[in-house]
Write a protein that holds these residues in place. Structure first.
Motif, PDB file in Angstrom:
ATOM      1  N   GLY A  67      44.192  44.564  56.920  1.00  0.00           N
ATOM      2  CA  GLY A  67      45.233  44.916  55.713  1.00  0.00           C
ATOM      3  C   GLY A  67      45.240  44.073  54.383  1.00  0.00           C
TER       4      GLY A  67
ATOM      5  N   LYS B 193      42.596  45.447  50.002  1.00  0.00           N
ATOM      6  CA  LYS B 193      43.776  45.599  49.320  1.00  0.00           C
ATOM      7  C   LYS B 193      43.823  46.954  48.244  1.00  0.00           C
TER       8      LYS B 193
ATOM      9  N   LEU C 179      46.512  53.109  53.117  1.00  0.00           N
ATOM     10  CA  LEU C 179      46.794  52.701  54.490  1.00  0.00           C
ATOM     11  C   LEU C 179      46.400  53.769  55.614  1.00  0.00           C
TER      12      LEU C 179
ATOM     13  N   SER D 195      52.583  52.501  48.232  1.00  0.00           N
ATOM     14  CA  SER D 195      51.711  52.881  49.269  1.00  0.00           C
ATOM     15  C   SER D 195      52.249  53.792  50.180  1.00  0.00           C
TER      16      SER D 195
ATOM     17  N   GLU E  71      49.201  55.731  44.220  1.00  0.00           N
ATOM     18  CA  GLU E  71      48.927  54.825  45.222  1.00  0.00           C
ATOM     19  C   GLU E  71      48.926  53.562  44.750  1.00  0.00           C
TER      20      GLU E  71
ATOM     21  N   ARG F  63      48.368  49.233  46.194  1.00  0.00           N
ATOM     22  CA  ARG F  63      48.286  48.304  47.229  1.00  0.00           C
ATOM     23  C   ARG F  63      48.385  46.601  46.867  1.00  0.00           C
TER      24      ARG F  63
ATOM     25  N   ARG G 290      51.773  43.703  42.658  1.00  0.00           N
ATOM     26  CA  ARG G 290      52.483  44.921  42.140  1.00  0.00           C
ATOM     27  C   ARG G 290      53.354  44.629  40.981  1.00  0.00           C
TER      28      ARG G 290
END
Length: 301
Positions: free
Chosen positions: A44, A48, A52, A127, A146, A148, A154
């Motif tokens: 994860g 990035k 998910l 996300s 969306e 990530r 963010r």
């Protein structure tokens, strides 16, 4: 005589801060403890950008940490409990649970406006399918997009006008000292968090009794009760990131209450339910609520 404890953690600012919190709890209980942080990069962390639900769900944040535990590279791993999947390697176990500063979701927005006050068509980043569904139920006229990346990344997107708002975990912002960025805190009864949101869980090898004794000294028993109840619920439902689901568990002196929702991907079909009973029956209660949710989910087919 010093005892070395190798703690595995992800390398983000939030993960390192969470490790620091746990170190601060361990040292007073074990003055002779020497702690070595080992940073493990997970799938994860490497990817990035991909949503998910397209790259393996929430398990992508723990797989490499669990592997490092199994090989002996680390003695314990620190996880956000919400990232832990219902299926765990049989040689590993969760031995300590720490309560969150908050389990709520929050909105960070331009000009600190609440969700209800944002203009129609505002871009709200998340996300999480759960957050998307819940936000759109409050404001059907927004556009959820969306996103990530770590918390700093963010938040910079808000500052760069890429979105009008972003929904995050309040606990993460508190730990990073960024709670002043919060424009709105959502009520957990109306905006149920992810199972285990904000909770920190420490994982170790079952056979490693010495280190487990060290780690369980900082375990919060009330949080363990809630978390094991939520884990049993997830085992029944078969939860993954492809299903929008929220869960909020509360306790008082004698009873425990679990309330949650589940939805289809579009949000057009939405089910809420709760269960309450004696703390001593927490696992039975989790199983009963899990069966209700599982029955509803099967009826979607």
């Amino acid at each position: 005589m010093k005892h070395l404890l190798k703690i595995g953690t992800r390398g983000s600012a939030l993960a390192l801060r969470q490790t620091q919190i746990i170190e601060g709890l361990l040292h007073p209980c074990n003055p002779d403890l020497e702690i070595k942080k080992i940073i493990i990069t997970t799938s994860g962390d490497r990817d990035k950008t991909t949503p998910l639900n397209q790259i393996g769900g929430k398990g992508i944040f723990i797989k490499e940490l669990e592997q490092a535990l199994l090989t002996g590279e680390i003695d314990c791993a620190i996880h956000c409990f919400k990232d832990i999947t219902a299926a765990m390697h049989p040689s590993l176990e969760l031995c300590a649970f720490l309560p969150p500063e908050s389990s709520a979701d929050v909105l960070v927005s331009q000009n600190n406006r609440r969700l209800i006050d944002l203009p129609a068509g505002s871009r709200i980043a998340t996300s999480s399918m759960r957050r998307k569904i819940l936000a759109e139920r409050i404001r059907p006229d927004i556009n959820t997009v969306e996103v990530r990346g770590n918390v700093d990344t963010r938040l910079k997107k808000i500052d760069n006008n890429e979105f009008e708002g972003i929904i995050l975990s309040e606990a993460g912002l508190i730990r990073l000292g960024m709670q002043a960025r919060v424009a709105e805190r959502f009520n957990q009864d109306e905006f149920p968090p992810a199972p285990g949101q904000g909770v920190l869980a420490i994982q170790a090898r079952k056979v490693d009794t010495l280190n487990k004794d060290i780690l369980t000294a900082i375990n919060d028993r009330e949080q363990e009760l809630k978390s094991r109840m939520e884990m049993r619920f997830l085992e029944i439902v078969g939860f993954d990131c492809n299903v929008p689901l929220g869960l909020f568990t509360t306790t008082n002196e004698e009873s425990i209450t679990m309330k949650g929702f589940i939805s289809d991907i579009s949000g057009s079909r939405f089910h809420e339910s709760f269960i309450t009973g004696a703390k001593s029956h927490s696992i039975m209660l989790a199983e009963e609520l899990g069966r209700r949710f599982l029955s509803w989910r099967k009826n979607l087919s």
